[in-house]
Design an enzyme around this catalytic site. Structure first.
Site, mmCIF file in Angstrom:
data_model
loop_
_atom_site.group_PDB
_atom_site.id
_atom_site.type_symbol
_atom_site.label_atom_id
_atom_site.label_comp_id
_atom_site.label_asym_id
_atom_site.label_seq_id
_atom_site.Cartn_x
_atom_site.Cartn_y
_atom_site.Cartn_z
ATOM 1 N N SER A 1 9.881 12.235 4.224
ATOM 2 C CA SER A 1 10.065 11.862 2.827
ATOM 3 C C SER A 1 8.693 11.815 2.165
ATOM 4 O O SER A 1 7.667 12.014 2.814
ATOM 5 C CB SER A 1 10.752 10.500 2.720
ATOM 6 O OG SER A 1 9.901 9.485 3.234
ATOM 7 N N ASP A 2 8.681 11.537 0.877
ATOM 8 C CA ASP A 2 7.398 11.423 0.179
ATOM 9 C C ASP A 2 6.571 10.271 0.734
ATOM 10 O O ASP A 2 5.340 10.316 0.740
ATOM 11 C CB ASP A 2 7.632 11.222 -1.320
ATOM 12 C CG ASP A 2 8.172 12.474 -2.004
ATOM 13 O OD1 ASP A 2 7.961 13.577 -1.451
ATOM 14 O OD2 ASP A 2 8.818 12.339 -3.052
ATOM 15 N N CYS A 3 7.239 9.207 1.203
ATOM 16 C CA CYS A 3 6.515 8.077 1.775
ATOM 17 C C CYS A 3 6.022 8.373 3.191
ATOM 18 O O CYS A 3 4.971 7.878 3.603
ATOM 19 C CB CYS A 3 7.408 6.840 1.811
ATOM 20 S SG CYS A 3 7.887 6.220 0.190
ATOM 21 N N TYR A 4 6.802 9.174 3.910
ATOM 22 C CA TYR A 4 6.502 9.427 5.313
ATOM 23 C C TYR A 4 6.561 10.939 5.588
ATOM 24 O O TYR A 4 7.583 11.470 6.036
ATOM 25 C CB TYR A 4 7.507 8.689 6.206
ATOM 26 C CG TYR A 4 7.520 7.198 5.997
ATOM 27 C CD1 TYR A 4 6.519 6.396 6.539
ATOM 28 C CD2 TYR A 4 8.524 6.584 5.253
ATOM 29 C CE1 TYR A 4 6.523 5.022 6.351
ATOM 30 C CE2 TYR A 4 8.535 5.214 5.066
ATOM 31 C CZ TYR A 4 7.531 4.434 5.620
ATOM 32 O OH TYR A 4 7.542 3.080 5.421
#
Length: 391
Positions: free
Chosen positions: A129-132
């Site tokens: 994801s954008d966070c990970y």
């Protein structure tokens, strides 16, 4: 007679009188419950037995770029990863998945290795994801390279358990070990009169927040255990006639000792973990000593026939732990040899080690913040699923 605060004051000044539960039983025979209650401040209990409903919480620390782990294996044993980006739960009875000759290993063995400071391989995949943004991680971890590493065990310290036998015609492989056909052997797992909860049958001296000996380190009771069944039928001395109370516990595995946490494997059944656990019982009344005076001949367990593949199996009645520890019982007129899965020697060592900690002022007692519920019924799942293969 005394309070926990008063006992702790004596512990800090090295003036507390501490006896193991076996020493108390012998002292009561020589003197009386009243005299022992006047003389003794703390009674220590212990057990060392398989406790498969156990496991470890591990926080790895985040990578750069970050990863949100959703599948993870530690030395080939899958860990649960669905509750935090780099948080894991490794179950003691989870099996190795690499299919090689180490198939008799499981989560308990990996936990033991981590406690011993050994390196453990880690392989994982992530949910991108954008966070990970990272999608995989392969590395080696150890006790000293991870943030948190603590045991959180949903069900430990069975107050009593069963004796397993096999009345069928073929060998059975069970969580008590191999059971020989035609009543060839009988296996029990509880150490009997030295076991912690059999000496506090109504859980009056312990509760949530009680400090305990766990795996060679300090742990705490956190809740009732899974399958907690305090409403089990009981003898007049209040000891249950079968599986009853259980406890959930927690403790820092980085402070533990592999001598007291050992991975084990039951042939054709699966892995588990042997854990040393001990509970100190403060002598706040004569009743505490009276309960701790219970002997193996005063405690019974049901002899259960594992050849019948049902939740409720037939039994051959009740036997005392005194009979079991003699190495032979009689079932329907036939002598049957017995053996414990628990280590009676190490159970005794737990109580002795805890006694030493208290005498040295290294371990004080805690007041429970809440009682363990004693009104829990056992709720089964009466649903018929797929056919069982009995071949």
């Amino acid at each position: 007679m005394r309070t926990i605060a008063e006992i702790n004051d004596k512990i800090r000044t090295s003036s507390a009188v501490v006896l193991t539960v076996e020493e108390v039983k012998a002292r009561v025979v020589e003197t009386s419950v009243t005299q022992v209650a006047q003389e003794v401040d703390v009674i220590t209990t212990g057990t060392f037995e398989p406790m498969e409903s156990s496991g470890a919480i591990i926080n790895l620390g985040q990578t750069d770029p970050p990863i949100n782990i959703r599948n993870c294996w530690l030395d080939g044993v899958q860990a649960y990863s669905g509750f935090g980006a780099v948080d894991l739960y490794l179950g003691a009875s989870q099996i190795v998945e690499n299919g090689d000759e180490s198939g008799d290993r499981g989560g308990g063995h990996v936990i033991e290795d981590l406690i011993a400071g050994k390196p453990v391989s880690l392989r994982s995949t992530g949910l991108v994801s954008d966070c990970y943004p990272r999608n995989s991680l392969e590395t080696t971890i150890s006790r000293d390279t991870i943030n948190q590493f603590y045991l959180f065990n949903p069900r430990n310290l069975y107050q009593n358990f069963i004796v397993g036998v096999n009345g069928g015609e073929r060998q059975l492989f069970t969580y008590l070990g191999p059971l020989q056909p035609r009543l060839g052997n009988a296996v029990y797992s509880n150490p009997g009169a030295m076991s912690p909860l059999l000496n506090d049958p109504d859980l009056e001296m312990i509760g949530i927040g009680t400090r305990i000996f766990l795996g060679g380190g300090i742990g705490y009771i956190t809740w009732e255990g899974t399958q907690h069944f305090p409403l089990q039928k009981r003898l007049p001395n209040r000891t249950p006639i079968g599986p009853a109370a259980t406890l959930a516990v927690v403790g820092d595995a980085k402070q533990m000792n592999p001598y007291w946490v050992r991975g084990c494997y039951f042939k054709n059944y699966g892995p588990s973990m042997m854990i040393g656990m001990g509970i100190p019982l403060p002598v706040l009344s004569e009743e505490v000593v009276a309960h701790c005076a219970v002997l193996d001949q005063d405690i019974v367990a049901p002899v259960v026939d594992f050849s019948i593949p049902r939740r409720v199996r037939p039994t051959f009645g009740l036997v005392s732990y005194a009979q079991l520890k003699k190495g032979r019982i009689t079932i329907e007129g036939k002598p049957v040899r017995t053996a414990p899965v628990a280590s009676l020697a190490r159970s005794r060592q737990v109580a002795q080690q805890l006694k030493q900690w208290i005498e040295l002022g290294q371990f004080t007692l805690t007041e429970p913040v809440a009682s363990i519920p004693m009104d829990r019924a056992f709720i089964p799942q009466d649903v018929w699923g797929s056919q069982i293969n009995l071949d």
